[in-house]
Design an enzyme around this catalytic site. Structure first.
Site, PDB file in Angstrom:
ATOM      1  N   LYS A 153      77.049 -56.091  16.785  1.00 24.50           N
ATOM      2  CA  LYS A 153      76.890 -55.524  18.134  1.00 24.50           C
ATOM      3  C   LYS A 153      75.400 -55.259  18.336  1.00 24.50           C
ATOM      4  O   LYS A 153      74.869 -54.262  17.887  1.00 24.50           O
ATOM      5  CB  LYS A 153      77.688 -54.215  18.230  1.00 24.50           C
ATOM      6  CG  LYS A 153      78.158 -53.844  19.626  1.00 24.50           C
ATOM      7  CD  LYS A 153      77.056 -53.609  20.634  1.00 24.50           C
ATOM      8  CE  LYS A 153      76.391 -52.250  20.498  1.00 24.50           C
ATOM      9  NZ  LYS A 153      75.224 -52.121  21.407  1.00 24.50           N
TER      10      LYS A 153
ATOM     11  N   GLU B 182      70.350 -46.538   8.831  1.00 22.18           N
ATOM     12  CA  GLU B 182      68.888 -46.590   8.799  1.00 22.18           C
ATOM     13  C   GLU B 182      68.436 -46.010  10.124  1.00 22.18           C
ATOM     14  O   GLU B 182      68.642 -46.622  11.173  1.00 22.18           O
ATOM     15  CB  GLU B 182      68.420 -48.041   8.609  1.00 22.18           C
ATOM     16  CG  GLU B 182      67.007 -48.129   8.066  1.00 22.18           C
ATOM     17  CD  GLU B 182      65.992 -48.371   9.149  1.00 22.18           C
ATOM     18  OE1 GLU B 182      65.420 -47.371   9.639  1.00 22.18           O
ATOM     19  OE2 GLU B 182      65.774 -49.535   9.512  1.00 22.18           O
TER      20      GLU B 182
ATOM     21  N   GLU C  81      60.691 -37.951  17.110  1.00 22.22           N
ATOM     22  CA  GLU C  81      60.376 -39.374  17.142  1.00 22.22           C
ATOM     23  C   GLU C  81      60.138 -39.796  18.583  1.00 22.22           C
ATOM     24  O   GLU C  81      61.003 -39.637  19.441  1.00 22.22           O
ATOM     25  CB  GLU C  81      61.537 -40.178  16.544  1.00 22.22           C
ATOM     26  CG  GLU C  81      61.246 -41.658  16.523  1.00 22.22           C
ATOM     27  CD  GLU C  81      62.314 -42.466  15.791  1.00 22.22           C
ATOM     28  OE1 GLU C  81      63.494 -42.335  16.136  1.00 22.22           O
ATOM     29  OE2 GLU C  81      61.952 -43.236  14.877  1.00 22.22           O
TER      30      GLU C  81
HETATM   31  P1  NAI Z   1      70.579 -45.815  19.933  1.00 19.96           P
HETATM   32  O1  NAI Z   1      70.695 -45.176  18.605  1.00 19.96           O
HETATM   33  O2  NAI Z   1      71.421 -45.329  21.051  1.00 19.96           O
HETATM   34  O3  NAI Z   1      70.873 -47.392  19.803  1.00 19.96           O
HETATM   35  C1  NAI Z   1      70.989 -48.121  18.607  1.00 19.96           C
HETATM   36  C2  NAI Z   1      72.270 -48.945  18.596  1.00 19.96           C
HETATM   37  O4  NAI Z   1      73.398 -48.080  18.544  1.00 19.96           O
HETATM   38  C3  NAI Z   1      72.480 -49.797  19.852  1.00 19.96           C
HETATM   39  O5  NAI Z   1      73.073 -51.016  19.504  1.00 19.96           O
HETATM   40  C4  NAI Z   1      73.435 -48.957  20.668  1.00 19.96           C
HETATM   41  O6  NAI Z   1      74.180 -49.688  21.587  1.00 19.96           O
HETATM   42  C5  NAI Z   1      74.318 -48.380  19.579  1.00 19.96           C
HETATM   43  N1  NAI Z   1      75.047 -47.154  19.948  1.00 19.96           N
HETATM   44  C6  NAI Z   1      74.680 -46.189  20.825  1.00 19.96           C
HETATM   45  N2  NAI Z   1      75.626 -45.228  20.895  1.00 19.96           N
HETATM   46  C7  NAI Z   1      76.623 -45.582  20.052  1.00 19.96           C
HETATM   47  C8  NAI Z   1      77.862 -44.992  19.694  1.00 19.96           C
HETATM   48  N3  NAI Z   1      78.278 -43.846  20.218  1.00 19.96           N
HETATM   49  N4  NAI Z   1      78.625 -45.637  18.772  1.00 19.96           N
HETATM   50  C9  NAI Z   1      78.218 -46.793  18.208  1.00 19.96           C
HETATM   51  N5  NAI Z   1      77.050 -47.400  18.528  1.00 19.96           N
HETATM   52  C10 NAI Z   1      76.259 -46.801  19.441  1.00 19.96           C
HETATM   53  O7  NAI Z   1      69.066 -45.772  20.377  1.00 19.96           O
HETATM   54  P2  NAI Z   1      68.455 -45.758  21.873  1.00 19.96           P
HETATM   55  O8  NAI Z   1      69.219 -44.790  22.725  1.00 19.96           O
HETATM   56  O9  NAI Z   1      68.352 -47.142  22.318  1.00 19.96           O
HETATM   57  O10 NAI Z   1      67.001 -45.175  21.596  1.00 19.96           O
HETATM   58  C11 NAI Z   1      66.777 -43.771  21.608  1.00 19.96           C
HETATM   59  C12 NAI Z   1      65.815 -43.358  20.537  1.00 19.96           C
HETATM   60  O11 NAI Z   1      66.371 -43.677  19.269  1.00 19.96           O
HETATM   61  C13 NAI Z   1      64.478 -44.063  20.539  1.00 19.96           C
HETATM   62  O12 NAI Z   1      63.588 -43.453  21.403  1.00 19.96           O
HETATM   63  C14 NAI Z   1      64.075 -43.916  19.096  1.00 19.96           C
HETATM   64  O13 NAI Z   1      63.500 -42.649  18.898  1.00 19.96           O
HETATM   65  C15 NAI Z   1      65.370 -43.993  18.336  1.00 19.96           C
HETATM   66  N6  NAI Z   1      65.618 -45.336  17.795  1.00 19.96           N
HETATM   67  C16 NAI Z   1      65.344 -45.568  16.485  1.00 19.96           C
HETATM   68  C17 NAI Z   1      65.521 -46.819  15.950  1.00 19.96           C
HETATM   69  C18 NAI Z   1      65.201 -47.119  14.535  1.00 19.96           C
HETATM   70  O14 NAI Z   1      64.945 -48.270  14.207  1.00 19.96           O
HETATM   71  N7  NAI Z   1      65.248 -46.171  13.644  1.00 19.96           N
HETATM   72  C19 NAI Z   1      65.953 -47.942  16.780  1.00 19.96           C
HETATM   73  C20 NAI Z   1      66.289 -47.592  18.130  1.00 19.96           C
HETATM   74  C21 NAI Z   1      66.088 -46.334  18.595  1.00 19.96           C
END
Ligand code: NAI
Ligand code: MG
Length: 484
Positions: free
Chosen positions: A177, A252, A385
């Site tokens: 996904k 991660e 972050e």
């Molecule tokens: P996110 O954590 O929401 O998205 C990452 C993945 O998780 C995406 O594929 C998203 O669709 C999925 N996801 C979201 N909610 C979910 C749920 N309830 N159940 C299962 N999967 C779910 O990150 P977002 O909102 O795009 O970014 C927000 C902040 O998160 C960023 O500003 C950054 O600080 C952090 N982030 C950190 C990352 C890393 O590599 N450690 C990558 C992306 C975001």
């Protein structure tokens, strides 16, 4: 943009299908604001269909012998390499990062990772164990089963690869996904896998939103493991939800990584490392060196040189070779970054470079490379972050202060240390609570070296063969009576 490479439906059982309810979402080029395409939006029913397809593929996939599995992974690497220009352009259009980064760094590393794990596929083996009694005891290392991979938007193809390559190498089937902001390269990856001979259902790709498609994957009782990269906040939700069906989870997550510059460092290299450490990938990097911790003896010189380094981070069209800072991935993320710039100002940090929203030809989500000096360790911009091109420079008195400040965070993903004194470097490497430590360098990765977090940056490791075996296999102990 390579229009030919744009795929926008769900990839299930090696076929393109629409979402059952016909729903779609837009994926946008953040450098122009243009809609690239409407992508099918997976709902729970579609995810369940992909999981059923994966389950159905397992019997056939088990029969594919390990040498053949290895060969398929190697062929996929070749196919990615052959389509590198197209994949690079697709990634840049979807994510906004400079083409130089997608084409010259991301795609080649993806090729290398598939080849590395091709090498693992026929070496997943058990052991014979000396036990008491008249028994032969041996172990089988078996795949976990169906692995659900949930990946973020910052390195879309790389993150898809970090999860799928080792999972497939270990004999699992996968439902991937990708992030809703950047689904395009993952979809093309699924198609390339079919083209080189992966059987239907072994690698499925279901674009959609986190709360719907992602959550459905975590909930589906037939999914055996979840490999997640994303925010710490969502990582906690995933772990909670996965508890209901006791899935094997690896996370991660976010970071607030310290880049520690000691007074005896080679200043020029340290400035270069601090600059690329936070501005590479627009700072949308989980290991970004977002807290630059500097010994007071060189503090003023460092800040001046760092601001100059930031001034060289040219904002521009991501397809231009001179561009160093691309477009922030989405309007939402841009607003988040700008709100942290405001927080830095209002909390009294000193803005020494950037901090402005800008545009290229009147379009796009661009921010200038931003450096705040005189940051206190407790400020918001030193604790949360940001995931954008914003550095917080924190002065410290000495090494003890540096170590204490470096560890003063809920995160523990990575850290950098700049010093000419190897004794100090290794000591700090031991003291810092982080999954990766870089000494006199930053942002180095290799298919063979494990990567992952301490503390609230998560658990489980990506890359490296040991981490792959830990995450993507389970051990069966077999007892045989030998006294006839
Ligand atoms: P996110 O954590 O929401 O998205 C990452 C993945 O998780 C995406 O594929 C998203 O669709 C999925 N996801 C979201 N909610 C979910 C749920 N309830 N159940 C299962 N999967 C779910 O990150 P977002 O909102 O795009 O970014 C927000 C902040 O998160 C960023 O500003 C950054 O600080 C952090 N982030 C950190 C990352 C890393 O590599 N450690 C990558 C992306 C975001
Ligand atoms: Mg997009």
């Amino acid at each position: 943009m390579h229009e030919d490479a744009v795929r926008n439906r769900l990839w299930i059982g090696n076929e393109w299908v629409d979402a059952e309810d016909g729903g779609t979402f837009q994926t946008i080029n953040p450098a122009t604001g243009e809609v690239i395409t409407e992508v099918a939006s997976a709902q729970a029913a579609d995810v369940d269909k992909a999981v059923a397809s994966a389950r159905g593929a397992m019997a056939e996939w088990r029969k594919v012998n390990p040498h053949k599995r290895s060969q398929l992974l190697w062929r996929l690497a070749d196919a990615i390499e052959a389509n590198a220009d197209e994949l690079g352009a697709l990634e840049t259009a979807d994510n906004g990062k400079p083409y130089f980064e997608s084409r010259k760094i991301d795609v080649p590393s993806v090729v290398e990772i598939f080849r590395y794990f091709a090498g693992l596929a026929d070496k997943v083996q058990g052991a014979t164990i000396p036990v008491a009694g008249p028994f032969l005891n041996y172990t089988l290392r078996e795949p976990v089963g169906i692995v659900g991979c949930i990946t973020p938007w910052n390195f879309p193809l790389s993150m898809a690869t970090w999860k799928t390559a080792p999972a497939l190498a270990c004999g699992n089937v996968v439902v991937l996904k990708p992030a809703e902001q950047t689904p395009l390269t993952a979809l093309r990856l699924g198609e390339l896998a079919a083209e080189v001979g992966f059987p239907p259902g072994v690698l499925n790709v279901v674009p959609g939103f986190g709360e719907t498609a992602g959550a459905a994957l975590v909930r589906n009782p037939d999914v055996d493991a979840i490999a997640f990269t994303g925010s710490t906040e969502v990582g906690k939700i995933v772990m909670r939800e996965a508890a209901d069906t006791l899935k094997k989870v690896s996370l991660e997550l976010g970071g607030k990584s310290p880049n520690v510059v000691l007074a005896d460092a080679d200043l020029k290299s340290a400035v270069r490392g601090a600059t690329s450490g936070i501005f590479y990938g627009k700072g949308e990097v989980c290991a970004a060196g977002s807290r630059v911790i500097v010994e007071r003896a060189i503090y003023d010189d460092f800040v001046e040189a760092f601001a100059k380094g930031a001034s060289k981070m040219t904002v521009g069209d991501p397809m231009d070779s001179g561009t160093r800072l691309g477009a922030i991935v989405s309007e939402e993320q841009l607003e988040r970054v700008m709100s942290y710039v405001e927080a830095g100002k209002s909390e009294g940090a000193r803005l020494v470079h950037g901090g402005e929203r800008t545009d290229v030809d009147g379009k796009g989500n661009f921010v200038t490379a931003t450096v705040f000096a005189d940051v206190e360790p407790g400020m918001k911009i030193a604790q949360e972050e940001i995931f954008g091109p914003v550095a917080a420079v924190i002065p410290v008195d000495d090494i003890e202060d540096a170590i204490h400040t470096a560890n003063h965070t809920i995160y523990g993903l990575a850290a950098g240390i700049w010093t000419r004194d190897i004794g100090k470097a290794h000591r700090i490497a031991q003291e810092i609570q982080a999954g990766t430590v870089w000494i006199n360098t930053y942002n180095q990765y290799d298919a063979a070296s494990p990567f992952g977090g301490y503390k609230q940056s998560g658990f489980g490791r990506d890359l490296g063969y040991q981490a792959a075996l830990d995450k993507y296999t389970q051990t069966k102990s077999v007892w045989v009576a030998v006294d006839g």
